[in-house]
Design a protein around this motif. Sequence first.
Motif, PDB file in Angstrom:
ATOM      1  N   LEU A   1      60.174  50.669  30.859  1.00 47.27           N
ATOM      2  CA  LEU A   1      58.785  51.130  30.817  1.00 47.27           C
ATOM      3  C   LEU A   1      58.444  51.655  29.417  1.00 47.27           C
ATOM      4  CD1 LEU A   1      58.391  52.995  34.230  1.00 47.27           C
ATOM      5  CD2 LEU A   1      57.438  50.772  33.579  1.00 47.27           C
ATOM      6  N   THR A   2      59.447  52.178  28.727  1.00 48.61           N
ATOM      7  CA  THR A   2      59.242  52.643  27.350  1.00 48.61           C
ATOM      8  C   THR A   2      58.780  51.492  26.467  1.00 48.61           C
ATOM      9  OG1 THR A   2      61.047  54.251  27.643  1.00 48.61           O
ATOM     10  CG2 THR A   2      60.343  53.785  25.384  1.00 48.61           C
ATOM     11  N   LEU A   3      59.434  50.353  26.601  1.00 47.26           N
ATOM     12  CA  LEU A   3      59.085  49.181  25.805  1.00 47.26           C
ATOM     13  C   LEU A   3      57.665  48.717  26.120  1.00 47.26           C
ATOM     14  CD1 LEU A   3      59.893  46.912  23.847  1.00 47.26           C
ATOM     15  CD2 LEU A   3      60.904  45.713  25.801  1.00 47.26           C
ATOM     16  N   LYS A   4      57.336  48.651  27.396  1.00 48.82           N
ATOM     17  CA  LYS A   4      56.005  48.186  27.789  1.00 48.82           C
ATOM     18  C   LYS A   4      54.914  49.126  27.277  1.00 48.82           C
ATOM     19  CE  LYS A   4      57.651  45.822  31.949  1.00 48.82           C
ATOM     20  NZ  LYS A   4      57.418  44.477  31.380  1.00 48.82           N
ATOM     21  N   LEU A   5      55.171  50.416  27.319  1.00 48.87           N
ATOM     22  CA  LEU A   5      54.200  51.388  26.831  1.00 48.87           C
ATOM     23  C   LEU A   5      53.988  51.242  25.328  1.00 48.87           C
ATOM     24  CD1 LEU A   5      52.407  53.880  27.188  1.00 48.87           C
ATOM     25  CD2 LEU A   5      54.454  55.295  26.880  1.00 48.87           C
ATOM     26  N   LEU A   6      55.072  51.108  24.584  1.00 51.54           N
ATOM     27  CA  LEU A   6      54.962  50.969  23.135  1.00 51.54           C
ATOM     28  C   LEU A   6      54.235  49.686  22.757  1.00 51.54           C
ATOM     29  CD1 LEU A   6      58.497  52.199  21.990  1.00 51.54           C
ATOM     30  CD2 LEU A   6      56.331  53.445  21.872  1.00 51.54           C
ATOM     31  N   GLU A   7      54.522  48.615  23.464  1.00 56.25           N
ATOM     32  CA  GLU A   7      53.838  47.352  23.187  1.00 56.25           C
ATOM     33  C   GLU A   7      52.334  47.481  23.441  1.00 56.25           C
ATOM     34  OE1 GLU A   7      57.191  43.907  24.071  1.00 56.25           O
ATOM     35  OE2 GLU A   7      56.045  44.739  25.741  1.00 56.25           O
TER      36      GLU A   7
ATOM     37  N   PHE B   1      68.987  57.707  25.494  1.00 61.11           N
ATOM     38  CA  PHE B   1      68.691  58.496  26.683  1.00 61.11           C
ATOM     39  C   PHE B   1      67.352  58.169  27.340  1.00 61.11           C
ATOM     40  CE2 PHE B   1      72.191  61.313  25.328  1.00 61.11           C
ATOM     41  CZ  PHE B   1      72.817  61.466  26.565  1.00 61.11           C
ATOM     42  N   ASN B   2      66.668  57.135  26.872  1.00 63.69           N
ATOM     43  CA  ASN B   2      65.537  56.602  27.626  1.00 63.69           C
ATOM     44  C   ASN B   2      66.018  55.705  28.762  1.00 63.69           C
ATOM     45  OD1 ASN B   2      63.081  57.627  26.518  1.00 63.69           O
ATOM     46  ND2 ASN B   2      63.437  56.391  24.678  1.00 63.69           N
ATOM     47  N   PHE B   3      67.322  55.373  28.736  1.00 62.20           N
ATOM     48  CA  PHE B   3      67.888  54.436  29.706  1.00 62.20           C
ATOM     49  C   PHE B   3      69.048  55.087  30.448  1.00 62.20           C
ATOM     50  CE2 PHE B   3      65.734  51.986  26.541  1.00 62.20           C
ATOM     51  CZ  PHE B   3      65.211  50.887  27.195  1.00 62.20           C
TER      52      PHE B   3
ATOM     53  N   PHE C   1      62.773  46.170  20.460  1.00 61.96           N
ATOM     54  CA  PHE C   1      61.933  47.254  19.948  1.00 61.96           C
ATOM     55  C   PHE C   1      61.465  47.016  18.511  1.00 61.96           C
ATOM     56  CE2 PHE C   1      63.730  49.298  23.605  1.00 61.96           C
ATOM     57  CZ  PHE C   1      62.762  50.193  24.014  1.00 61.96           C
ATOM     58  N   SER C   2      61.675  45.819  18.022  1.00 60.69           N
ATOM     59  CA  SER C   2      61.249  45.490  16.651  1.00 60.69           C
ATOM     60  C   SER C   2      59.937  44.726  16.682  1.00 60.69           C
ATOM     61  CB  SER C   2      62.340  44.657  15.949  1.00 60.69           C
ATOM     62  OG  SER C   2      63.542  45.387  15.855  1.00 60.69           O
ATOM     63  N   PHE C   3      58.841  45.459  16.658  1.00 63.39           N
ATOM     64  CA  PHE C   3      57.530  44.821  16.602  1.00 63.39           C
ATOM     65  C   PHE C   3      56.582  45.706  15.798  1.00 63.39           C
ATOM     66  CE2 PHE C   3      58.153  46.822  20.782  1.00 63.39           C
ATOM     67  CZ  PHE C   3      57.162  47.803  20.771  1.00 63.39           C
ATOM     68  N   PRO C   4      55.466  45.158  15.327  1.00 60.51           N
ATOM     69  CA  PRO C   4      54.559  45.900  14.448  1.00 60.51           C
ATOM     70  C   PRO C   4      54.015  47.167  15.104  1.00 60.51           C
ATOM     71  CG  PRO C   4      53.998  43.569  14.478  1.00 60.51           C
ATOM     72  CD  PRO C   4      54.998  43.786  15.569  1.00 60.51           C
TER      73      PRO C   4
ATOM     74  N   TYR D   1      79.959  54.166  17.837  1.00 63.60           N
ATOM     75  CA  TYR D   1      79.308  54.980  18.857  1.00 63.60           C
ATOM     76  C   TYR D   1      77.961  55.463  18.345  1.00 63.60           C
ATOM     77  CZ  TYR D   1      78.247  58.774  22.124  1.00 63.60           C
ATOM     78  OH  TYR D   1      77.618  59.586  23.036  1.00 63.60           O
ATOM     79  N   VAL D   2      76.922  55.334  19.166  1.00 64.13           N
ATOM     80  CA  VAL D   2      75.580  55.806  18.832  1.00 64.13           C
ATOM     81  C   VAL D   2      75.042  56.595  20.014  1.00 64.13           C
ATOM     82  CG1 VAL D   2      73.179  55.157  18.339  1.00 64.13           C
ATOM     83  CG2 VAL D   2      75.059  53.898  17.270  1.00 64.13           C
ATOM     84  N   ARG D   3      74.387  57.690  19.716  1.00 61.24           N
ATOM     85  CA  ARG D   3      73.735  58.518  20.742  1.00 61.24           C
ATOM     86  C   ARG D   3      72.342  58.871  20.236  1.00 61.24           C
ATOM     87  NH1 ARG D   3      76.341  62.754  24.302  1.00 61.24           N
ATOM     88  NH2 ARG D   3      74.804  64.369  24.814  1.00 61.24           N
ATOM     89  N   ASP D   4      71.307  58.280  20.831  1.00 58.70           N
ATOM     90  CA  ASP D   4      69.907  58.551  20.481  1.00 58.70           C
ATOM     91  C   ASP D   4      69.273  59.399  21.577  1.00 58.70           C
ATOM     92  OD1 ASP D   4      70.127  56.975  18.228  1.00 58.70           O
ATOM     93  OD2 ASP D   4      69.153  55.228  19.122  1.00 58.70           O
ATOM     94  N   ILE D   5      68.546  60.433  21.176  1.00 54.65           N
ATOM     95  CA  ILE D   5      67.894  61.270  22.176  1.00 54.65           C
ATOM     96  C   ILE D   5      66.508  61.662  21.697  1.00 54.65           C
ATOM     97  CG2 ILE D   5      68.940  63.405  21.303  1.00 54.65           C
ATOM     98  CD1 ILE D   5      69.244  64.222  24.295  1.00 54.65           C
ATOM     99  N   PRO D   6      65.454  61.254  22.422  1.00 51.98           N
ATOM    100  CA  PRO D   6      64.079  61.575  22.039  1.00 51.98           C
ATOM    101  C   PRO D   6      63.596  62.833  22.767  1.00 51.98           C
ATOM    102  CG  PRO D   6      64.036  59.968  23.784  1.00 51.98           C
ATOM    103  CD  PRO D   6      65.494  60.316  23.560  1.00 51.98           C
TER     104      PRO D   6
END
Length: 339
Positions: free
Chosen positions: A170-176, A229-231, A248-251, A299-304
């Motif tokens: 849903l995060t992707l759809k909202l950003l698009e 952490f969005n997923f 997630f790579s779009f204008p 290892y990557v940990r992203d948190i918004p």
Amino acid sequence: APYRPPRQSLHTAAAATATIPDAGSFLSGIFDIFKNEKRSNQSETRVAQNLVKKLVSEEKCFTESSGAIAFGEVCAEDVVYEDCFEVDSPFVGKESVLQHLQNKVASRQGKGELRMDRISDGSRACGFAWTYTCGDQEGLRGTTFVELNENNEISYVREIPEPLFKPGNLTLKLLEAVTKDAVPKPPPVYTQKTPTKASDIALYLFKEVNGDLAESMRFFDESIMYRDFNFEEMLEGTSEVRGFIQDFSFPGITFKLDRCDDGIISTCFTWEVILEGQEQVVKGISLYEINQETKKVEYVRDIPESPTKPPPLGNLARKLRPGLGVFSPVNLGSRPGGK
């Protein structure tokens, strides 16, 4: 008002890794050990990492009053503490930050602990991943970034807990939808490099490369584990990570790296996501660890942050289960390294 022990006289210590056995000796010696450590030696002494380890793991600054006082004692007078769960405005100044930490302690003292899972090896700044624990269960996870000033006082903190509601795709759809009218920008122009220090990799990827998928993937190890952490689920392997980044790579989306530590085999940095046409930015923290053999990120940990403060679900969970901060905890130790 909480008891504030008198400041001790300051002098240069022999090493930042001196043993500190208890809270009393910590308070009497904390300035001797950290404040006047020469900046030129920081890459060797890991001042920030050592200080944060002692404050969080030994002094228990988030769950014991004496630990909160110890934290306050090593803060700069103009310290800024961004608690991205509590409020939009940061806590500014030593007294304000100390009171905030005392409030945190009061809400959880005797009800649970905060376990440090990972920490970057920076000297002027570092970040650590943490988990709420209580008895044989563990719950809320988060990441905190801590930066020191030239006197090795804590000058800046950003803390973000995981969102309890993870929107996933849903995060992707909202950003698009929000950026649908954005115009593509020219590809970035940069000189190709191959940094091997963790913090240098982060700076290269997000200050220079920013947006070149092929070049970014060059720095991810085949065994990479990526936690966003969005997923709910963790991404594993370069194929899944490539697809995620590509999605997630779009204008219309600009990723801006803000503050970064100087870690060698691990690094933590703060960032903002700017959406074209939107006033509000989304703040976040990332923690990267590299494979010491391949010198690539494993290892990557992203948190918004949550757009609503405090987030309703998270706030309710902390009131109902302050020791764990979630509605459905898991068995203690079932998520090694806070995964």
